[in-house]
Design an enzyme around this catalytic site. Structure first.
Site, PDB file in Angstrom:
ATOM      1  N   LYS A 182      33.217  35.854  45.058  1.00 37.29           N
ATOM      2  CA  LYS A 182      33.858  35.874  43.741  1.00 37.29           C
ATOM      3  C   LYS A 182      32.848  35.486  42.666  1.00 37.29           C
ATOM      4  O   LYS A 182      32.029  34.578  42.882  1.00 37.29           O
ATOM      5  CB  LYS A 182      35.042  34.892  43.752  1.00 37.29           C
ATOM      6  N   SER A 205      43.641  34.933  40.246  1.00 34.36           N
ATOM      7  CA  SER A 205      42.459  35.468  39.618  1.00 34.36           C
ATOM      8  C   SER A 205      41.470  36.115  40.586  1.00 34.36           C
ATOM      9  O   SER A 205      40.682  36.962  40.174  1.00 34.36           O
ATOM     10  CB  SER A 205      41.738  34.342  38.866  1.00 34.36           C
ATOM     11  N   SER A 235      45.258  31.299  42.896  1.00 33.76           N
ATOM     12  CA  SER A 235      44.296  32.389  42.710  1.00 33.76           C
ATOM     13  C   SER A 235      43.723  32.967  43.995  1.00 33.76           C
ATOM     14  O   SER A 235      43.072  34.010  43.959  1.00 33.76           O
ATOM     15  CB  SER A 235      43.147  31.927  41.808  1.00 33.76           C
TER      16      SER A 235
END
Lengths: 474, 492
Positions: free
Chosen positions: B80, B155, B179
């Protein structure tokens, strides 16, 4: 109406740790810009602070030295403000739960003792330093993250001189305790002032005005010497003061408005989530408390009472700790510590400087200086001869008695031998003898000197005087 | 196709020398090349570097390295865009970081490397991890591989989509309020949020420091256990990491959950819950029961306050955490004549709307005169929420809930309504506030369109072993995890 000033000080002191507060970078002054930096102290994305334990220890040690209590729970907070020298745009500090609180500093002032209460001494981090060039600006982050102790006093100070004296006393304590080198020129100590004025006798405080940007203790004194009369003048002229922050202009010698109360920052303090609360154990505190040293004032008082030293000598030892430690070591067996102190302060120190010898390499054995003093006090050698003996002791490390013996320096108190020398001198200096008889007292000193010279300094000067006088008057 | 394998399958083939690490990495790169222009899970990747790492692994394997000592040997793992990887861009899907390249590796990255992983790629996310759809990315929305017109969740949407679409064997994400779990649920993969303090946060760009945790996205629960074991442990660079020993999580996967007590919180049966999601979760509960677990109704009375509490605590911390992005030292700068103007212009141009919204909210709740009413009170409620869970865990071993109230929604459907967007995290937020562990795993599909549904299991602090055991027992008894989106599976 008479007015008085009420002054409190916020003193920032860099702690003497090897590394910075939250990372392993060197805590070192004077390195080329941005060389003692890493992702943590630059506040790069993703980094986290980890507390330097020595920074925590020195904070608590300061608490002990300033007679503070050490709460069992302390924590860190974020103080939010934007400024280019702040890598994270928040400063890690201790807001409502500091590591130390409620202490005091005693110091000598105006011929007596004064006490300033310490509100708290809390740990925070230093910021970088901005530099402004012709067309742009730069920031050196070497200083960012250096552990900084903010020592907040109660508004117990009443004059610029008192503030100045307090700051010096505080500095002495911190240097003594190994907390900080307190080198002003290297920015290790910085001070903000809070000052207000009020009519003498009034209880309520006047509007608190903060002054920043003093870079020396004398700057603090000068700023107060400017600001206190300024405030009094405003009030006397019927004006009203309000809470504000002013900047000291060291060149102009004035304070000027920096921001009013309305413009004051809202720092939005909140607990630092990246650090655990600090809850020292009894064992940890015990370990720190073992580092507590005798403070300068206590030391001075002890040297005066225990060794009978005059204040200037005691102060010399307060200011030169290694020399004082040496003195205490050698004087342990002395009957006359005051005389030993004289030798240490006047003779030994001079020899050390003259020869560039470190104190640790001094050859004189601990018991030898008191022995030398005893030889003088016992009339065994004159104080003049003692100087020569001392020089020999310093050079060779031999015992004073051995030197006196070897070189035949023992004082001559044999009256027969002295009378003989006096007769020789009177005979050789008829003019001086005549002068003395004619009432010129100074002539005796000359003759006495001649006798001493003839005896190579060994004649007992008291006896020489007595015998000469008797012979000349007969 | 090697990119479709799990960590366990791939490492087994690698250690039998049937395939090379280079082939595995190349397979992922090929899959990315084939579909990512449509999926947009990756912001960038350095194929050359990935293959060089793979070659190094092949040499190590030839020299005797094995997956027993290095459990991720040769496994391509995507990262990420919120985790610092040395030499790689670090943008947090924001414009404000400009051309910033991280000069250091996050602790989890070091651990992945030590375990033999091929670490590559920057996975899309909501800007600074603020969002539930990746629509807040400054670089475009990631698509849900099950339906490209829908969001993948957020997210960590890129991390979830990349695993679901077989672009990576596994990925790392971060979870502040859901997330990891929410996108895992919406994309149909396994996402685990470890207990706060289980995994070092060093190198994770902070959104809300007291809530953030890094965790794995994987294709099954066993892989989740493998990856968790690698990234867990105390770290001297993170004071909030805890000294709890790291167990061999895979050993906990016994398949036996007989007698375990599983709690069903009555407060989670809310009105907005999609009926299909509800029935999938109810079916999962029955399945767990049939596996021998005992189902117990529990109460988490402060659940209603979780979203409000979260948006105070998280935004307050974020307002300070994001202060460093000012254009002074790194990132994109919009120049001006004085620092204040420089800050305003830089931050005005660099941050997206949602990030600005949260900074403003966080600044407000910490402001003088409001602190006690908002931040301080929220912290108190947070303590109550944690107590709710600790009390519940006296009665049960794990708690089961839906991961999300609905399956993946359409791109644009909620992007104009922040509050609706915030409510999509309603089941996941409490876990972060309480600091406990949680996992989401597939438990079925909606009928039309066919979209994955996630089952959330919540575990005690440091209760990951039990959590994984229950999750794996369920998974192995159902097989939902084997379903792959037709979009990315096509052409195999």
């Amino acid at each position: 109406m008479e007015y008085e000033a009420v002054i409190g000080l916020e003193t920032h002191v860099q702690l003497k740790t090897k590394s910075k507060m939250w990372c392993g970078c060197a805590n070192e002054f004077g390195a080329p810009p941005n060389t003692n930096v890493c992702p943590v102290c630059l506040g790069l994305p993703g980094v986290l602070p980890v507390a330097n334990e020595e920074g925590l220890r020195l904070t608590v040690l300061t608490g002990y030295l300033l007679n503070c209590s050490i709460p069992s729970f302390a924590k860190f907070d974020r103080k939010n403000y934007f400024y280019p020298d702040a890598p994270k745009n928040y400063q890690i500090t201790q807001y409502d739960k500091p590591s130390t609180a409620h202490g005091f500093v005693d110091f000598e002032f105006a011929g007596g003792m004064s006490r300033v209460r310490i509100t708290r001494a809390h740990l925070e981090e230093d910021v970088g330093k901005n530099f402004h060039f012709a067309r742009n600006s730069g920031v050196d982050f070497n200083r960012a993250g250096v552990p900084l102790l903010e020592i907040v006093s109660e508004p117990d100070l009443t004059s610029s001189d008192m503030a100045y004296t307090y700051l010096n006393a505080l500095k002495d304590i911190l240097i003594y305790g190994g907390i900080s080198d307190c080198d002003m020129e290297k920015g290790m100590v910085r001070c903000d002032v809070n000052v207000s004025v009020r009519p003498v006798g009034q209880k309520e405080l006047g509007a608190k005005i903060e002054i920043k940007n003093m870079n020396s203790f004398s700057g603090v004194r000068r700023a107060l010497d400017y600001e206190i009369p300024r405030q009094i003048a405003v009030v006397k002229a019927g004006g009203k003061l309000s809470q504000e922050t002013r900047r000291w202009d060291d060149v102009g010698g004035i304070t000027e408005l920096m921001r009013s109360k309305e413009q004051a920052h809202d720092y939005r303090y909140f607990p630092e989530p990246d650090l655990m609360p600090f809850e020292p154990t009894a064992a940890w505190l015990e370990e720190v408390s073992r580092r507590v040293v005798e403070l300068p004032l206590a030391r001075k008082q002890r040297f005066m009472t225990a060794y009978g030293l005059p204040a200037p000598d005691a102060e010399t030892f307060v200011n030169d700790v290694p020399l004082a430690d040496y003195f205490e070591q050698v004087t342990a067996t002395a009957k006359n510590p005051k005389a030993v102190a004289n030798w240490v302060i006047n003779n030994l120190r001079a020899k050390l400087t003259e020869t560039g010898t470190p104190l640790a390499e001094v050859k004189i054995k601990p018991a030898d200086l008191p022995d030398l003093v005893a030889l003088v006090d016992g009339g065994k050698i004159s104080s003049k001869i003692a100087q020569d003996v001392f020089a020999e002791m310093f050079a060779t490390g031999e015992a004073p008695a051995a030197i006196v013996e070897k070189k035949g320096l023992a004082q001559v108190s044999d009256t027969g031998a002295i009378e003989k020398l006096c007769d020789e001198v009177i005979a050789a200096n008829p003019k001086s003898a005549e002068d003395f008889r004619a009432g010129k007292g100074a002539a005796l000193n000359f003759l006495k000197g001649q006798v001493m010279k003839l005896s190579k300094g060994k004649a007992n000067p008291g006896l020489v005087g007595e015998i000469l006088e008797r012979k000349l008057q007969s | 196709m090697l990119n479709q394998l799990t960590i366990a399958e791939l490492t087994a083939q690698l250690s039998r020398k049937e395939v090379s690490a280079r082939e595995a990495t190349q397979a992922c790169l090929d899959q990315i090349g084939r579909i990512d222009s449509q999926l947009h899970a990756f912001l960038s990747l350095d194929a050359h570097d990935a293959l060089a790492q793979a070659d190094a692994v092949d040499r190590a394997i030839a020299g005797g390295a094995n997956a027993t000592a290095q459990p991720l040997l040769g496994v391509p793992i995507g990262i990420k865009d919120v985790l610092a990887v040395k030499g790689a861009p670090l943008n947090c899907s924001s414009k404000i970081l400009g051309k910033y390249v991280s000069p250091y590796d996050a602790t989890v990255i070091e651990k992945l490397r030590a375990a033999g992983a091929v670490v590559f790629g920057r996975l899309n996310m909501d800007e600074f991890a603020m969002g539930s759809s990746t629509e807040n990315s400054a670089f475009g929305t990631t698509r849900n591989p099950w339906d490209l017109s829908r969001i993948p969740g957020g997210s960590s949407g890129g991390s979830a989509a990349a695993v679901a679409a077989d672009e990576c064997v596994a990925t790392l994400g971060s979870d502040t309020g859901g997330s990891i779990r929410q996108p895992a649920a919406l994309c149909g993969c396994v996402g685990l949020k470890p207990t706060y303090g289980r995994v070092s946060r060093y190198g994770l760009v902070a959104f809300a420091s007291s809530l953030d945790q890094i965790g794995p996205f994987t294709k099954d629960v066993r892989d989740s256990a493998t990856l968790l074991e690698v990234i867990s442990g105390i770290d001297h660079r993170d004071s909030t990491s805890l000294p709890q020993p790291v167990p061999h999580y895979r050993n906990a996967l016994t398949g036996d959950i007989k007698g375990l007590r599983i709690g069903l919180p009555k407060e989670y049966m809310i009105g907005g819950l999609d009926p299909e999601v509800n029935s999938a979760v109810q079916a999962a509960v029955k399945q767990l029961q049939s596996l021998g677990a005992e189902i117990v109704e529990i109460s988490l009375p402060h659940t209603d306050y979780a979203v409000a509490t979260y948006y105070i605590v998280a935004t307050a911390e974020a307002s300070a955490n994001l202060a460093r992005f000012d254009g002074i030292r790194y990132g994109q700068r919009v120049d001006a004549d004085d620092p204040l103007a420089l800050y305003s212009k830089t931050r005005g141009a660099g941050f997206g709307d949602e990030v600005k919204r949260r900074i403003i909210l966080g600044t407000y709740v910490l402001s003088s005169g409001y602190y006690d009413a908002y931040y301080l009170r929220a912290q108190k409620v947070r303590t109550l929420i944690r107590q709710d869970f600790l009390k519940a865990f006296e009665k049960v071993d794990v708690i089961v809930t839906p991961t999300t109230p609905t399956a993946a929604f359409k791109i644009g459907e909620k992007s104009d309504d922040p509050l609706q967007m915030y409510l999509s995290d309603i089941f996941t937020i409490s876990c972060n506030l309480a600091g406990i562990s949680g996992i989401s795993l597939p438990c079925g599909f909606t009928s039309n369109p066919r979209l994955p549904i996630g089952l959330q299991l919540l575990g005690q602090p440091f209760g990951e072993e039990t959590l994984l055991r229950v999750a794996q027992a369920y998974e192995q008894s159902t097989g939902w995890h084997k379903e792959r989106p037709p979009f990315s599976a096509a052409g195999k």
